[in-house]
Design a protein around this motif. Sequence first.
Motif, PDB file in Angstrom:
ATOM      1  N   SER A 269      -5.841   2.500  -0.446  1.00 57.18           N
ATOM      2  CA  SER A 269      -7.094   2.428   0.310  1.00 57.18           C
ATOM      3  C   SER A 269      -7.527   0.979   0.532  1.00 57.18           C
ATOM      4  O   SER A 269      -8.015   0.637   1.611  1.00 57.18           O
ATOM      5  CB  SER A 269      -8.202   3.219  -0.390  1.00 57.18           C
ATOM      6  OG  SER A 269      -8.566   2.614  -1.613  1.00 57.18           O
ATOM      7  N   VAL A 270      -7.333   0.118  -0.444  1.00 55.77           N
ATOM      8  CA  VAL A 270      -7.652  -1.301  -0.277  1.00 55.77           C
ATOM      9  C   VAL A 270      -6.725  -1.924   0.768  1.00 55.77           C
ATOM     10  O   VAL A 270      -7.171  -2.675   1.647  1.00 55.77           O
ATOM     11  CB  VAL A 270      -7.546  -2.054  -1.629  1.00 55.77           C
ATOM     12  CG1 VAL A 270      -7.644  -3.553  -1.425  1.00 55.77           C
ATOM     13  CG2 VAL A 270      -8.621  -1.572  -2.589  1.00 55.77           C
TER      14      VAL A 270
ATOM     15  N   ASN B 287      -0.732   5.838  -6.653  1.00 55.63           N
ATOM     16  CA  ASN B 287      -1.951   5.049  -6.768  1.00 55.63           C
ATOM     17  C   ASN B 287      -2.637   4.961  -5.397  1.00 55.63           C
ATOM     18  O   ASN B 287      -2.334   4.079  -4.590  1.00 55.63           O
ATOM     19  CB  ASN B 287      -1.629   3.654  -7.308  1.00 55.63           C
ATOM     20  CG  ASN B 287      -2.876   2.906  -7.709  1.00 55.63           C
ATOM     21  OD1 ASN B 287      -3.971   3.226  -7.270  1.00 55.63           O
ATOM     22  ND2 ASN B 287      -2.697   1.898  -8.550  1.00 55.63           N
ATOM     23  N   VAL B 288      -3.552   5.855  -5.168  1.00 50.58           N
ATOM     24  CA  VAL B 288      -4.238   5.925  -3.885  1.00 50.58           C
ATOM     25  C   VAL B 288      -5.263   4.798  -3.750  1.00 50.58           C
ATOM     26  O   VAL B 288      -5.566   4.362  -2.634  1.00 50.58           O
ATOM     27  CB  VAL B 288      -4.909   7.307  -3.714  1.00 50.58           C
ATOM     28  CG1 VAL B 288      -5.615   7.418  -2.379  1.00 50.58           C
ATOM     29  CG2 VAL B 288      -3.883   8.409  -3.854  1.00 50.58           C
ATOM     30  N   GLN B 289      -5.782   4.287  -4.858  1.00 53.37           N
ATOM     31  CA  GLN B 289      -6.771   3.207  -4.809  1.00 53.37           C
ATOM     32  C   GLN B 289      -6.197   1.949  -4.150  1.00 53.37           C
ATOM     33  O   GLN B 289      -6.831   1.336  -3.291  1.00 53.37           O
ATOM     34  CB  GLN B 289      -7.261   2.885  -6.231  1.00 53.37           C
ATOM     35  CG  GLN B 289      -8.303   1.796  -6.301  1.00 53.37           C
ATOM     36  CD  GLN B 289      -9.610   2.198  -5.625  1.00 53.37           C
ATOM     37  OE1 GLN B 289      -9.958   3.370  -5.565  1.00 53.37           O
ATOM     38  NE2 GLN B 289     -10.325   1.219  -5.092  1.00 53.37           N
ATOM     39  N   ILE B 290      -4.991   1.571  -4.524  1.00 50.21           N
ATOM     40  CA  ILE B 290      -4.353   0.388  -3.932  1.00 50.21           C
ATOM     41  C   ILE B 290      -4.082   0.638  -2.455  1.00 50.21           C
ATOM     42  O   ILE B 290      -4.271  -0.259  -1.618  1.00 50.21           O
ATOM     43  CB  ILE B 290      -3.067   0.021  -4.695  1.00 50.21           C
ATOM     44  CG1 ILE B 290      -3.416  -0.475  -6.104  1.00 50.21           C
ATOM     45  CG2 ILE B 290      -2.270  -1.039  -3.951  1.00 50.21           C
ATOM     46  CD1 ILE B 290      -2.224  -0.760  -6.978  1.00 50.21           C
TER      47      ILE B 290
ATOM     48  N   ARG C 248      -7.793  -0.847   4.219  1.00 54.29           N
ATOM     49  CA  ARG C 248      -9.017  -1.524   4.646  1.00 54.29           C
ATOM     50  C   ARG C 248      -8.712  -2.950   5.125  1.00 54.29           C
ATOM     51  O   ARG C 248      -9.195  -3.379   6.178  1.00 54.29           O
ATOM     52  CB  ARG C 248     -10.034  -1.541   3.502  1.00 54.29           C
ATOM     53  CG  ARG C 248     -11.398  -2.031   3.946  1.00 54.29           C
ATOM     54  CD  ARG C 248     -12.463  -1.861   2.887  1.00 54.29           C
ATOM     55  NE  ARG C 248     -12.139  -2.670   1.722  1.00 54.29           N
ATOM     56  CZ  ARG C 248     -12.116  -2.203   0.470  1.00 54.29           C
ATOM     57  NH1 ARG C 248     -12.392  -0.953   0.221  1.00 54.29           N
ATOM     58  NH2 ARG C 248     -11.821  -3.006  -0.528  1.00 54.29           N
TER      59      ARG C 248
ATOM     60  N   GLY D 295       0.818  -1.216   0.000  1.00 52.20           N
ATOM     61  CA  GLY D 295       0.000   0.000   0.000  1.00 52.20           C
ATOM     62  C   GLY D 295       0.845   1.256   0.000  1.00 52.20           C
ATOM     63  O   GLY D 295       0.564   2.215  -0.737  1.00 52.20           O
TER      64      GLY D 295
END
Length: 158
Positions: free
Chosen positions: A104-105, A99-102, A108, A91
């Motif tokens: 955030s996953v 890449n903020v999407q990765i 989580r 992350g």
Amino acid sequence: MFDSQVFAWLHLLVGWLLKPVTWGLFALLVVAVVDIGIAIGERFGGLARWALMPVEAVERLARRRLDRADLIGRVGPMLGLMGTLIPLGPGLAALGDGNVQILSVAMRVAFDTTVLGLLAGVLGFALSRLRRRWYDDLLDAMEAARQQERSDEPTLAL
């Protein structure tokens, strides 16, 4: 410095651990829920049947059940911490690439495994503490009954 093949293998190995850690957390929670059911049965009648057993058998059974509860209470938070740290590496690397999407996953997953690990730890700790008190009370009562039986036995006058 961190471009060595050893670090690439290390990263690969740690990445493979996330699924077993997560499955381990789920399995630990299932064991904790089953153990809660057993403890409820003990509390509402099961321990009364234990009083009919020999003290050594009660101690052995109690020790096994306490060991299981202690294991849940200790291993759960450890697995939760592993599940927290494993996804943070990729992350943070993804954040470095923008890449903020990765990220955030990964965050989580990290928080979810932390919560599951702490939940398992709380359940194991509570089970262990309650059972210790129940078993100590039972063993004290069994010992008192044994001493009462000894004092009620007639003694032979010589």
